[in-house]
Design a protein around this motif. Structure first.
Motif, PDB file in Angstrom:
ATOM      1  N   ILE A  39       0.848  -1.185   0.000  1.00  6.54           N
ATOM      2  CA  ILE A  39       0.000   0.000   0.000  1.00  6.54           C
ATOM      3  C   ILE A  39       0.883   1.234   0.000  1.00  6.54           C
ATOM      4  CG2 ILE A  39      -1.751   1.298   1.264  1.00  6.54           C
ATOM      5  CD1 ILE A  39      -2.755  -1.371   2.341  1.00  6.54           C
ATOM      6  N   LYS A  40       0.614   2.124  -0.955  1.00  5.78           N
ATOM      7  CA  LYS A  40       1.397   3.350  -1.082  1.00  5.78           C
ATOM      8  C   LYS A  40       0.443   4.536  -1.082  1.00  5.78           C
ATOM      9  CE  LYS A  40       5.074   1.155  -3.642  1.00  5.78           C
ATOM     10  NZ  LYS A  40       6.023   1.279  -4.730  1.00  5.78           N
ATOM     11  N   THR A  41       0.661   5.465  -0.176  1.00  6.58           N
ATOM     12  CA  THR A  41      -0.154   6.671  -0.153  1.00  6.58           C
ATOM     13  C   THR A  41       0.430   7.681  -1.123  1.00  6.58           C
ATOM     14  OG1 THR A  41       1.126   7.513   1.691  1.00  6.58           O
ATOM     15  CG2 THR A  41      -0.896   6.334   2.230  1.00  6.58           C
ATOM     16  N   LEU A  42      -0.379   8.641  -1.514  1.00  8.25           N
ATOM     17  CA  LEU A  42       0.081   9.664  -2.451  1.00  8.25           C
ATOM     18  C   LEU A  42       0.954  10.672  -1.724  1.00  8.25           C
ATOM     19  CD1 LEU A  42      -3.166  10.320  -4.473  1.00  8.25           C
ATOM     20  CD2 LEU A  42      -1.330   8.751  -4.967  1.00  8.25           C
ATOM     21  N   ARG A  43       1.993  11.142  -2.417  1.00  7.48           N
ATOM     22  CA  ARG A  43       2.908  12.127  -1.840  1.00  7.48           C
ATOM     23  C   ARG A  43       3.168  13.237  -2.843  1.00  7.48           C
ATOM     24  NH1 ARG A  43       8.001   8.855  -0.292  1.00  7.48           N
ATOM     25  NH2 ARG A  43       7.002   7.005  -1.061  1.00  7.48           N
ATOM     26  N   GLY A  44       3.557  14.377  -2.314  1.00  7.68           N
ATOM     27  CA  GLY A  44       4.010  15.480  -3.146  1.00  7.68           C
ATOM     28  C   GLY A  44       3.011  15.919  -4.182  1.00  7.68           C
ATOM     29  N   ARG A  45       3.448  15.969  -5.425  1.00 10.60           N
ATOM     30  CA  ARG A  45       2.624  16.466  -6.517  1.00 10.60           C
ATOM     31  C   ARG A  45       1.362  15.623  -6.694  1.00 10.60           C
ATOM     32  NH1 ARG A  45       5.244  16.287 -12.192  1.00 10.60           N
ATOM     33  NH2 ARG A  45       4.314  14.242 -12.163  1.00 10.60           N
TER      34      ARG A  45
END
Length: 105
Positions: A39-45
């Motif tokens: 599971i990867k959450t959204l980051r940055g842009r």
């Protein structure tokens, strides 16, 4: 591919119509696949792009390639429900898939 990253158990569900004994149609969610996922959450842009379209709590699930997963399905994870927005076959190699989903509140 590092199998240690796939440590979260998710369930892919599909909505089906069933006819009751009275003849009425009812729609229910049935389990189709039980998968291990990273599971990867959204980051940055990515986070700011999602925020501009009001897609809060958007998550990427990376799973081993499984045929038949479509955007009309949903994901259950630890009592939370996620609506599938897109399914991407990573590099078109049939090794892993990225499923982008939004949490249903």
């Amino acid at each position: 591919m590092n199998p240690g990253l796939f440590r979260h158990r998710i369930t892919i569900q599909q909505q089906t119509e069933e006819q009751s004994e009275n003849g009425f149609l009812s729609q229910e969610w049935q389990d189709r696949h039980h998968l291990w996922a990273a599971i990867k959450t959204l980051r940055g842009r990515e986070y700011y792009e999602a925020a501009t379209t009001q897609n809060e709590n958007t998550v990427r699930f990376v799973v081993r390639y499984t045929a038949g997963i479509t955007p009309d399905m949903r994901i259950q994870y630890k009592g939370r429900t996620f609506e599938i927005l897109s399914v991407i076959n990573d590099d078109e190699r049939n090794v892993t898939m990225t499923i982008v989903a939004k949490e249903v509140m």
